[in-house]
Design a protein around this motif. Structure first.
Motif, PDB file in Angstrom:
ATOM      1  N   LYS A 391       0.836  -1.207   0.000  1.00  0.00           N
ATOM      2  CA  LYS A 391       0.000   0.000   0.000  1.00  0.00           C
ATOM      3  C   LYS A 391       0.870   1.255   0.000  1.00  0.00           C
ATOM      4  CE  LYS A 391      -0.826   0.896   4.939  1.00  0.00           C
ATOM      5  NZ  LYS A 391      -1.845   1.205   5.948  1.00  0.00           N
ATOM      6  N   ALA A 594      -6.229   9.817  -1.099  1.00  0.00           N
ATOM      7  CA  ALA A 594      -5.382   8.620  -1.023  1.00  0.00           C
ATOM      8  C   ALA A 594      -4.677   8.538   0.330  1.00  0.00           C
ATOM      9  CB  ALA A 594      -4.357   8.635  -2.152  1.00  0.00           C
ATOM     10  N   HIS A 598      -5.085   5.650   3.099  1.00  0.00           N
ATOM     11  CA  HIS A 598      -3.857   4.969   3.533  1.00  0.00           C
ATOM     12  C   HIS A 598      -3.720   4.976   5.050  1.00  0.00           C
ATOM     13  CE1 HIS A 598       0.512   4.696   4.385  1.00  0.00           C
ATOM     14  NE2 HIS A 598       0.549   3.885   3.342  1.00  0.00           N
ATOM     15  N   TYR A 639      -7.926   1.341  -3.703  1.00  0.00           N
ATOM     16  CA  TYR A 639      -7.142   2.402  -4.344  1.00  0.00           C
ATOM     17  C   TYR A 639      -7.362   2.453  -5.857  1.00  0.00           C
ATOM     18  CZ  TYR A 639      -4.597   2.261   0.096  1.00  0.00           C
ATOM     19  OH  TYR A 639      -4.266   2.294   1.431  1.00  0.00           O
TER      20      TYR A 639
END
Length: 750
Positions: A391, A594, A598, A639
């Protein structure tokens, strides 16, 4: 009972787990190693209280517990956490130890010691009773099972070449030898219990078969250097002896069945076999002395049996000639004695399934408690780390890096074309353009150069603090080394504890790596400071009030307005530049989203649940990281939409920049040259560049503060581990010094 052989246990150098485990937990598990202090102490005590000790059931129990805990630990940690395990070859086949930074190597050597101790216990049991012979048989079967498990399972896990005394052939030899001696104990038990002669013969012929096998193995180049030179003869003699025993007992059975001629043949076979054994023993005598190298007890057994058979053979021939007159068959005509193998390798459960022997639930006070049970299994920890890496890769490479490349490409193109400054200089010949006002307000809101200088001071302070932490840790290790050398010079050979350098080499290596990382960071800080010095004048200008900024910029003239260029050309170029800036803002939105995903993306509960499903509640099921790949694929799907948006931006930007290039070419071609406009355009471009440098420097400083703050935590852990190690060594040194001083003052006090 003929002489039995035991296997010498492997010897090892003293080694402490504690500093290495604490360091690894601090570096890899993001937990405080202090909460595992008791577990560290326990594993060190288990090692010191089980290895290098004489054979005894209590010592064997501790060895097995240490082996079980090793198996448990290897599910929590990788095979190399920095500890150098050093073990010496058996039977003096080499003076130098073999060392590996490998937990499975330690586990293999401990299992070898367990097998050896079983062999020693088997030899020490009295064979004068059926129970003693039975217990010896069990011990030897356990030894055979341990050597076999070591060969087939544990040495395969080491991932390095095993030492010469643990190669496949020698482990096969040792396992077979233990089975031969177990069969021998079963034969002895049968004798004591007056089992019929036919069964005794069948047991004995299998003993002979076992010893023939190990005698052949003993001559192999991979085996011979690791066993005493007398062993091959010992095994050949035993093979002959038990073949004679088998023929003798089978002959007695023949007389009971009226086969008097066959009885004589079998006694003759036994006699011939024993003569062969006598010949081997005689030829083995040293040139310098008449003392045979064969064991005295075995030689007596051979001699006694030969005398008995000689007497019985003479009597049998006399009786057959005068009474029975039975046909004496040739040796080739008598049937082979069927072999009765009553033993097999028996591996203790604590060796094959050590985790099953532990109290994993914490509810049974009588069972062994697994150490480091609060740490997740290493495979799970590794799987979580793999997902985090994946990730991070998506965020940092596929999104952050790509967005930065697109933004840099966009800003670079606009700067190269002089946009939007050339447009603003022409459209607004006086005053401050709105874009410059917005940039100035942003810089003023964020504190300008004053804020940047304060941030840099913070970076320098953290950097200095980090350097002090490294120096403190290394200085502590240096002081401990100097004190150990002083005591070593004072007590000389009596000072037998491991040297400081042998225990701290990994800590010093770690310190060098940390110092190198800090030095690289400080060099990067200097580059940022240089950028700040170069651009501080223009950044300070943007920090001034609007009127002061306006006065610093040349004004154009109304005669150099856009009329000659054309409103349509200007509008087209302005719209394209606005679209470019809008794309930058949209990419910032993608990046923020993002980063938010995350930060909240914790896969730990799902991995733990999946691990539980894979193991089905069994602690012995081996879990591989690859088994979590389907879960990773599903979870990383969150994602996908953001990646698609970044890809779309990447595909569209080159077309947009080409349009801007074409529109700007038309704009420049139609714009009339004017020095005042050019000067104003250049001043606006400088302010645009100063704003971008302010943002770049501020980002650099934020990253610097974040790095030094996080690095400081790692350095504090490193410093604390060094200090704890030094303190433990100091306490140990004080105790040893007092002990040696007492011995010096009372030399006759034992």
């Amino acid at each position: 009972m003929t002489a039995l052989l035991s296997i010498e246990g492997k010897k090892t150098d003293p080694t402490a787990w504690t500093p290495f485990i604490k360091q690894y937990i601090a570096d890899s598990y993001a937990e405080s190693p202090d909460q595992y202090g008791d577990d560290c102490t326990t594993i060190d005590q288990l090692r010191s209280q089980s290895v290098n000790l004489p054979s005894h059931p209590n010592v064997l129990t501790r060895l097995q517990q240490y082996y079980a805990q090793l198996s448990q630990i290897m599910t929590k940690f990788p095979l190399d956490i920095g500890i150098q395990f050093c073990w010496y070859p058996i039977n003096g086949s080499g003076s130098n130890s073999v060392g590996h930074k490998n937990g499975y190597f330690e586990k293999a050597c401990v299992l070898f010691s367990i097998a050896s101790m079983y062999s020693e216990l088997g030899c020490s049991e009295s064979k004068d009773s059926a129970e003693g012979a039975r217990q010896s048989c069990i011990y030897f079967q356990n030894a055979a099972g341990c050597f076999q498990h070591l060969r087939d399972v544990v040495t395969q896990e080491i991932r390095v070449s095993p030492p010469p005394d643990m190669e496949q052939k020698i482990l096969t030899f040792l396992s077979t030898l233990m089975l031969a001696q177990a069969q021998e104990c079963s034969w002895k038990k049968a004798l004591i219990e007056n089992v019929r002669n036919g069964a005794i013969a069948r047991l004995a012929i299998k003993i002979s078969d076992f010893y023939l096998t190990v005698a052949d193995l003993a001559t192999d180049d991979a085996v011979a250097p690791h066993i005493p030179p007398s062993w091959p003869l010992h095994m050949r003699t035993k093979a002959n002896y038990y073949e004679a025993v088998a023929q003798h007992r089978k002959g007695i059975e023949c007389t009971q069945n009226g086969k008097f001629g066959e009885h004589i043949t079998r006694l003759q076979l036994a006699d011939a076999t024993l003569r062969k054994a006598q010949q081997d023993m005689s030829s083995s005598q040293s040139f310098w002395t008449s003392t045979p190298i064969i064991n005295d007890a075995l030689q007596r057994s051979v001699n006694d049996l030969q005398e008995l058979i000689a007497e019985q053979l003479a009597s049998a021939i006399r009786d057959n000639d005068t009474v029975y007159m039975d046909v004496i068959p040739a040796a080739s005509q008598v049937s082979a004695i069927l072999k009765f193998e009553i033993v097999k390798p028996v591996t203790p459960i604590i060796v094959t399934n050590p985790l099953n022997e532990m109290d994993l639930s914490g509810e049974d006070p009588k069972r062994l408690k697994p150490l480091f049970s609060k740490l997740v299994p290493f495979a799970v920890h590794q799987a979580i780390s793999v997902y985090v890496d994946r990730k991070d890769l998506i965020l940092k490479i596929d999104i952050m890096k790509k967005i930065k490349e697109l933004d840099d490409e966009c800003n670079s193109t606009l700067q190269t074309l002089g946009l939007p400054s050339s447009l603003e200089a022409l459209v607004q010949p006086t005053g401050l353009p709105d874009s410059i006002l917005a940039k100035a307000e942003e810089i003023q809101h964020e504190g300008g150069c004053e804020a940047l200088n304060k941030m840099f001071e913070n970076v320098e302070m953290l950097s200095t603090k980090n350097a002090a932490l490294i120096d403190e840790a290394v200085n502590e290790l240096g002081k401990e080394h100097d004190e150990d050398e002083r005591l070593r010079r004072r007590f000389q050979l009596e000072w037998i504890r491991p040297t400081s350098i042998s225990l701290t080499s990994h800590l010093l290596e770690k310190g060098d790596k940390l110092s190198e990382t800090l030095e690289n960071a400080r060099n990067a800080d200097k580059i940022v400071k240089e950028k700040l010095n170069n651009w501080s004048r223009l950044i300070d200008l943007l920090s001034l009030p609007e009127k002061a900024i306006e006065q610093s910029i040349p004004s154009g003239t109304t005669t150099s307005s856009q009329g000659d260029v054309g409103d349509e050309v200007i509008k087209c170029l302005k719209d394209l530049v606005d679209e470019c800036n809008e794309n930058i803002r949209d990419r910032q939105r993608i990046l923020d989203e993002a980063q938010s995903i995350h930060e909240q993306d914790d896969i730990s509960p799902l991995v733990l649940r999946r691990a539980s499903e894979l193991s089905a509640g069994s602690s012995t099921v081996k879990i591989e990281t690859s088994q979590f790949d389907p879960l990773f694929t599903t979870e990383l799907g969150k994602y996908s939409d953001l990646l698609s948006q970044v890809k779309k931006h990447s595909q569209n930007q080159w077309m947009l920049l080409n349009k801007i290039q074409d529109a700007n070419n038309e704009f420049v071609a139609k714009r009339r040259g004017n020095m005042e406009v050019s000067r104003r355009e250049k001043a606006l471009q400088n302010l645009e560049q100063a704003y971008l440098k302010f943002k770049e420097i501020r980002t650099n400083l934020v990253e610097g503060i974040k790095f030094h703050s996080q690095f400081s935590k790692a350095l504090v852990k490193y410093r604390d581990i060094c200090v704890d190690f030094v303190m433990a060594r100091q306490i140990e040194a004080v105790d040893l010094s007092r002990e040696y001083e007492t011995m010096e003052n009372n030399p006759f006090n034992v």
